[in-house]
Structure formats: C-alpha cells, structure tokens
Design a protein around this motif. Structure first.
Motif, mmCIF file in Angstrom:
data_model
loop_
_atom_site.group_PDB
_atom_site.id
_atom_site.type_symbol
_atom_site.label_atom_id
_atom_site.label_comp_id
_atom_site.label_asym_id
_atom_site.label_seq_id
_atom_site.Cartn_x
_atom_site.Cartn_y
_atom_site.Cartn_z
ATOM 1 N N PHE A 87 78.332 64.298 45.376
ATOM 2 C CA PHE A 87 77.614 65.058 44.363
ATOM 3 C C PHE A 87 76.110 64.784 44.373
ATOM 4 O O PHE A 87 75.355 65.455 43.672
ATOM 5 C CB PHE A 87 78.204 64.778 42.980
ATOM 6 N N ALA A 88 75.682 63.806 45.170
ATOM 7 C CA ALA A 88 74.252 63.565 45.353
ATOM 8 C C ALA A 88 73.713 64.268 46.594
ATOM 9 O O ALA A 88 72.516 64.229 46.844
ATOM 10 C CB ALA A 88 73.980 62.058 45.460
ATOM 11 N N SER A 89 74.586 64.925 47.359
ATOM 12 C CA SER A 89 74.197 65.544 48.626
ATOM 13 C C SER A 89 73.804 67.005 48.429
ATOM 14 O O SER A 89 74.581 67.805 47.908
ATOM 15 C CB SER A 89 75.356 65.462 49.633
ATOM 16 N N GLU A 90 72.604 67.352 48.864
ATOM 17 C CA GLU A 90 72.147 68.748 48.784
ATOM 18 C C GLU A 90 73.022 69.657 49.625
ATOM 19 O O GLU A 90 73.363 70.777 49.214
ATOM 20 C CB GLU A 90 70.701 68.837 49.263
ATOM 21 N N TYR A 91 73.410 69.193 50.821
ATOM 22 C CA TYR A 91 74.159 70.061 51.727
ATOM 23 C C TYR A 91 75.581 70.293 51.230
ATOM 24 O O TYR A 91 76.121 71.394 51.357
ATOM 25 C CB TYR A 91 74.141 69.464 53.140
ATOM 26 N N CYS A 92 76.193 69.275 50.641
ATOM 27 C CA CYS A 92 77.505 69.478 50.016
ATOM 28 C C CYS A 92 77.381 70.466 48.861
ATOM 29 O O CYS A 92 78.262 71.310 48.643
ATOM 30 C CB CYS A 92 78.071 68.148 49.519
ATOM 31 N N GLY A 93 76.269 70.374 48.107
ATOM 32 C CA GLY A 93 76.043 71.311 47.013
ATOM 33 C C GLY A 93 75.902 72.744 47.505
ATOM 34 O O GLY A 93 76.360 73.686 46.851
ATOM 35 N N ARG A 94 75.284 72.923 48.662
ATOM 36 C CA ARG A 94 75.119 74.275 49.198
ATOM 37 C C ARG A 94 76.442 74.798 49.770
ATOM 38 O O ARG A 94 76.736 76.001 49.664
ATOM 39 C CB ARG A 94 74.021 74.290 50.266
ATOM 40 N N GLU A 95 77.226 73.923 50.407
ATOM 41 C CA GLU A 95 78.545 74.358 50.878
ATOM 42 C C GLU A 95 79.421 74.782 49.700
ATOM 43 O O GLU A 95 80.082 75.827 49.740
ATOM 44 C CB GLU A 95 79.206 73.214 51.664
ATOM 45 N N TRP A 96 79.419 73.962 48.653
ATOM 46 C CA TRP A 96 80.155 74.294 47.422
ATOM 47 C C TRP A 96 79.650 75.623 46.854
ATOM 48 O O TRP A 96 80.426 76.491 46.462
ATOM 49 C CB TRP A 96 79.966 73.166 46.424
ATOM 50 N N GLY A 97 78.313 75.777 46.796
ATOM 51 C CA GLY A 97 77.722 76.993 46.253
ATOM 52 C C GLY A 97 78.091 78.227 47.048
ATOM 53 O O GLY A 97 78.323 79.306 46.478
ATOM 54 N N MET A 98 78.168 78.106 48.376
ATOM 55 C CA MET A 98 78.545 79.232 49.232
ATOM 56 C C MET A 98 79.966 79.693 48.925
ATOM 57 O O MET A 98 80.231 80.884 48.727
ATOM 58 C CB MET A 98 78.427 78.800 50.700
ATOM 59 N N PHE A 99 80.912 78.737 48.867
ATOM 60 C CA PHE A 99 82.298 79.112 48.617
ATOM 61 C C PHE A 99 82.487 79.592 47.178
ATOM 62 O O PHE A 99 83.223 80.556 46.919
ATOM 63 C CB PHE A 99 83.234 77.935 48.905
ATOM 64 N N GLN A 194 68.984 80.144 51.548
ATOM 65 C CA GLN A 194 69.343 81.235 50.644
ATOM 66 C C GLN A 194 70.556 80.911 49.782
ATOM 67 O O GLN A 194 70.831 81.620 48.812
ATOM 68 C CB GLN A 194 69.628 82.512 51.448
ATOM 69 N N VAL A 195 71.275 79.862 50.137
ATOM 70 C CA VAL A 195 72.482 79.490 49.398
ATOM 71 C C VAL A 195 72.109 78.474 48.328
ATOM 72 O O VAL A 195 71.471 77.460 48.623
ATOM 73 C CB VAL A 195 73.544 78.900 50.344
ATOM 74 N N PRO A 196 72.470 78.710 47.064
ATOM 75 C CA PRO A 196 72.087 77.771 45.999
ATOM 76 C C PRO A 196 72.821 76.441 46.120
ATOM 77 O O PRO A 196 73.973 76.391 46.562
ATOM 78 C CB PRO A 196 72.509 78.511 44.719
ATOM 79 N N ASP A 197 72.131 75.376 45.763
ATOM 80 C CA ASP A 197 72.752 74.059 45.654
ATOM 81 C C ASP A 197 73.483 74.018 44.313
ATOM 82 O O ASP A 197 72.862 73.880 43.265
ATOM 83 C CB ASP A 197 71.683 72.973 45.729
ATOM 84 N N ALA A 198 74.807 74.143 44.341
ATOM 85 C CA ALA A 198 75.586 74.290 43.109
ATOM 86 C C ALA A 198 75.449 73.083 42.193
ATOM 87 O O ALA A 198 75.517 73.220 40.974
ATOM 88 C CB ALA A 198 77.065 74.518 43.445
ATOM 89 N N PHE A 199 75.249 71.905 42.730
ATOM 90 C CA PHE A 199 75.164 70.707 41.896
ATOM 91 C C PHE A 199 73.863 70.697 41.105
ATOM 92 O O PHE A 199 73.841 70.299 39.943
ATOM 93 C CB PHE A 199 75.258 69.447 42.753
ATOM 94 N N ARG A 200 72.760 71.119 41.709
ATOM 95 C CA ARG A 200 71.511 71.201 40.981
ATOM 96 C C ARG A 200 71.483 72.430 40.076
ATOM 97 O O ARG A 200 70.941 72.402 38.993
ATOM 98 C CB ARG A 200 70.317 71.286 41.935
ATOM 99 N N LEU A 201 72.088 73.535 40.536
ATOM 100 C CA LEU A 201 72.045 74.772 39.773
ATOM 101 C C LEU A 201 72.792 74.645 38.460
ATOM 102 O O LEU A 201 72.332 75.090 37.413
ATOM 103 C CB LEU A 201 72.654 75.908 40.605
ATOM 104 N N LEU A 202 73.966 74.005 38.480
ATOM 105 C CA LEU A 202 74.758 73.868 37.263
ATOM 106 C C LEU A 202 74.142 72.873 36.304
ATOM 107 O O LEU A 202 74.294 72.982 35.090
ATOM 108 C CB LEU A 202 76.180 73.420 37.619
ATOM 109 N N ALA A 203 73.448 71.865 36.857
ATOM 110 C CA ALA A 203 72.886 70.832 35.993
ATOM 111 C C ALA A 203 71.531 71.207 35.431
ATOM 112 O O ALA A 203 71.143 70.751 34.378
ATOM 113 C CB ALA A 203 72.774 69.506 36.771
ATOM 114 N N GLY A 204 70.778 72.089 36.107
ATOM 115 C CA GLY A 204 69.464 72.464 35.617
ATOM 116 C C GLY A 204 68.637 73.093 36.707
ATOM 117 O O GLY A 204 69.089 73.223 37.838
ATOM 118 N N PRO A 205 67.396 73.508 36.413
ATOM 119 C CA PRO A 205 66.545 74.147 37.402
ATOM 120 C C PRO A 205 66.263 73.229 38.572
ATOM 121 O O PRO A 205 66.208 72.011 38.424
ATOM 122 C CB PRO A 205 65.254 74.445 36.616
ATOM 123 N N PRO A 206 66.080 73.766 39.772
ATOM 124 C CA PRO A 206 65.824 72.945 40.948
ATOM 125 C C PRO A 206 64.418 72.385 40.955
ATOM 126 O O PRO A 206 63.559 72.803 40.190
ATOM 127 C CB PRO A 206 66.026 73.928 42.108
#
Length: 469
Positions: A87-99, A194-206
């Motif tokens: 949950f601290a990883s930007e790339y995991c957040g983007r993979e999550w956000g894509m799916f 272009q894919v949002p980082d879901a972990f940052r997006l759900l918690a607040g503005p990037p």
C-alpha cells in the motif's frame, strides 16, 4: 495488443510489492502454487495463459512493459498481495487503479463482479481505506491466515494443510469469477502516467509534481514575485532554475525605469512536495537520567532507533526513505524552541511538517515545552507520529505514565485525535504505512484549505487555525 495475448482470457493478475519479494522466495512460490491449481481446474496446458507475474522492477520514470499492460487489460481477476509495502507502492496503486477502473465500467451496466481479491501477505494493523472499502471477509480462509497472514502459513511446516486449503479455496474462487466475469478486454494499453494511483486517490489529492511554472491553483500571492527562501537549519533543497518566464511576451506596454526590471512569474517556494520531519528525540547521554535501556539512542537526536532489536534503521532514515518513495523533498530537524517559526514558514509555503515523538524524550523539560508550543498552534495540516516498540520492555512497563506525560504536552492533538495523529506505531512496517497516510492526509488538507481561502477571498497566505479546547 498482441494477438497471442488476447486469444484467451487471463484468469488472474498477480500484483505485489517488489520490496516483499527481495531475498524471499515464498511470494513467488505462492504464485506458482496458485497458478498450477487454477491450471488444473481449467484444463489449460499453458500456465502462461492462467496467471501473470511480472518479475521486472519498474524504475522511476519508466513505463510498464507491453506484457504487463496487456495482462492488466485482459485479466478476469486481480490478486493483490496486501502488506504495508504494497500500500506504500505507487506502482501497485496504479495496477489496482487500472483493474478497479475496469470493474467500475462493468458496474455501469449493472454488473459488479467481486473480482479484486486481496490476500493478506503480512499483517496490517489498521486496514488501509482501499482495502477496507472492499469489505472482504477473510475468515473463511483459516484462522492462522486471518491473524498472521499468508507468509506465516508458508514459513512453518505445521501449517502445510491449512496453506493447501487456502490455495484450493482461492483457486476455485478465481475460476468461478473468471468463468462468470462480464469483464471485456481493453482495446488499448494506457500509458502508466494516465492510470490513477488508487491508494493516493482514495486517501486524498496526489502530490504536486515538480514543475517550472506554478500550477494554476496556487494563489497568486504565493505563485508570483521573485523567489525568496528563508534560511532553515540543515536544509538541502537541491538546485532550482532561475525562474525566468518561458511564456510568450505580453503585448507592448510602457517601458519600466531602467533600474526596475519588469516583474516575471517565478517558481513556487516549497509546496506540498516538501516535508520537514521534526524529531522529538535526544541523545543517550541526556535520556540516561530517565531510563536504563539506552541501546536505541546514540550521540545525537538523529541516531534514535526506536525499533531495536528487530530493526536497526534510524527513524530519520526510515522517514526520508518513505518521503523519497512519495517523490517528496525532505529534511530532518530537531524539536526545539524554534518550532513555532518553522511552522509559520512552512504554513506560508504550503509545506508539510510531521513530528516524530519519542515518549521518553517528552519527559525532558526542554522537549516537553517545545511540544506544548507546537500543540498550542494546533496546526490543521501538521501530523504527529509516535513509535511504540512492543519489544522495548521498559517502555511497555511505563506506557501509562509516558502516555499521560505526552497527553499533557499535546493536549489539543489528543482531543483532536484525527488522521494526522498516530499513537502506538509498533513496527517499521506500521511506521511506513502510517507515515504515508499522514503525508497524503496533510497534502489533502493543504489543497482543501487553499481552495477554501480562494473561495472566501481571505488572505491566501494564511491558513485558518483550529482553536483548541
């Protein structure tokens, strides 16, 4: 998209933090076990059309590979290996956000498949918001797994049967979801940025990225005029460009006097891409008057290592590593009588300030008074994080008294007790996750208050301040 990749559905995409796989073969072993079980259930001879695991680490600034992007575009389920690092990883957040984006598109037609499957790899004390929103019940997957995570099951031979049952249960769920899934493959692979980082997006503005021209939402009083930086002790901000305008020239206007050149917009000083970590800690020599166990202290305040003997990293190093992963510029300063001036400068620049507090140091008169000074201001965008090592027997035995002392110094913060105030952070993993959450929340509040000030017409250089009880 390559034709070979879209010929058959991909049953699951395996998303994990690269930090969890370094020097640890267990995570890749679980992927192989799960893939083989799914393959046996669907009768597919090619394991590469069953599950996807990317073994290449994406470096900052790189795009994801065509294979990874194609897998995200066509997978039917998404297995997320949840951990503090994940949950601290930007790339995991983007993979999550894509799916998650594909799931939302399917939900628009009335179908909402529960195809995002979280697996607890290592325990999470407080489920992060993206995971909590799923409301996923792990109890059916076994008591040991629910309490300790999947990695624990794989470490001990006595958990072999429960691990096998876990793999069978999850594989059956993947096959069922994939066979019944309404998800269709995306026709094009989106660019990583272009894919949002879901972990940052759900918690607040990037975070605001570094840029030469100030973003349009920055108040004019902050974004214009020549660059001015007040001196701050031990601050390393890196080099900046001169700030000369790169825009087209304005229409002709009367020339200014030769001694006064026309004013041009300059770069923004600071912003929420900068964070100051204020350490309320001290040296072994000074703290020796209060406690006997001194192994987590050194010659200076910067050498405080709160999670010994399990982890030997200094807390200042851990904090700056977290900031670097969030692409922030950071600095470390001690808590002293100048904290009020520091907060004022940071507030004017829209910068983040986070206190990291040693409860023992809070008993020292100078530190206690500095904490009171900090607390009286009750800054709405500043955070406090308090480590509490469960393996520190002396701290554990005196915890009630230490908390009481801290509560008198940080009275407003204890009353407020919101997302910017984190007590009892028990491990390096929890520290990483809590610090990321505080940073994101602080950024969100800076954006929020700045927007509120623009809409009310107040002085944009002064935040509203919460009044304490």
């Amino acid at each position: 998209m390559p034709e070979a990749w879209s010929a058959r559905p991909l049953y699951f995409f395996f998303s994990y933090a690269r930090a969890d796989s370094r020097d640890d073969p267990l995570l890749e072993q679980f992927f192989r076990d799960l893939r083989d079980e799914v393959r046996r259930r669907v009768g597919d001879p090619d394991p590469n059309t069953v599950g996807f695991l990317d073994l290449r680490s994406i470096q900052p600034g790189e795009a994801w590979s065509a294979e990874l992007g194609a897998a995200l575009c066509r997978c039917r389920t998404f297995v997320a290996m949840c951990s503090p690092s994940f949950f601290a990883s930007e790339y995991c957040g983007r993979e999550w956000g894509m799916f998650d984006g594909r799931l939302r598109s399917a939900a628009a037609s009335g179908q909402v498949p529960a195809a995002l499957l979280p697996v607890i790899w290592t325990p999470l004390r407080d489920p992060p918001e993206p995971l909590a929103r799923l409301q996923y019940d792990h109890s059916a997957l076994g008591k040991a797994y629910t309490k300790f995570g999947l990695r624990y099951l794989m470490q001990l031979k006595r958990n072999h049967d429960e691990y096998q049952e876990f793999v069978l249960t999850l594989a059956a769920r993947i096959v069922q979801l994939a066979d019944d899934s309404p998800l269709t493959a995306e026709p094009e692979i989106p660019a990583l940025h272009q894919v949002p980082d879901a972990f940052r997006l759900l918690a607040g503005p990037p975070t605001i990225p570094d840029q030469e021209d100030p973003p349009p939402e920055i108040p004019a009083a902050v974004a214009s005029g020549p660059l001015r930086i007040d001196p701050v002790e031990d601050e390393v901000l890196g080099s900046r460009e001169s700030g000369e305008s790169r825009t087209s020239p304005d229409p002709p206007r009367p020339p200014a006097p030769p001694s006064v050149p026309p004013a041009t917009p300059g770069p923004v000083a600071g912003g929420p891409g900068h964070v100051t970590f204020v350490l309320a800690s001290t040296s072994a020599e000074e703290i020796a008057a209060l406690r006997r166990q001194l192994d987590c202290y050194g010659d200076t305040f910067e050498e405080w290592t709160p999670y010994k003997p399990r982890d030997h990293d200094r807390v200042c190093v851990i904090a700056q590593m977290v900031a670097a992963r969030q692409k922030l510029i950071s600095k470390i300063v001690p808590l002293d009588h100048g904290v009020s001036d520091l907060l004022e400068r940071s507030r004017e620049r829209n910068e983040i300030v986070i206190l990291i507090v040693d409860m023992w140091a809070a008993k020292l008169a100078n530190v206690h008074q500095a904490l009171v000074t900090y607390d009286v201001r009750n800054e709405p965008t500043s955070g406090v994080l308090v480590p509490a090592n469960p393996h520190d027997t002396e701290t554990h035995a005196n915890s009630a008294q230490l908390i009481a002392v801290l509560a008198t110094a940080l009275r407003n913060n204890f009353v407020r007790r919101d997302k910017l105030f984190r007590m009892n952070v028990r491990s390096c993993e929890e520290f990483d996750l809590a610090l990321v959450q505080i940073i994101v929340e602080s950024q969100a509040r800076i954006f929020e208050y700045r927007q509120a000030l623009r809409s009310t017409g107040d002085n944009p250089r002064r935040f509203p301040r919460l009044n304490g009880p």
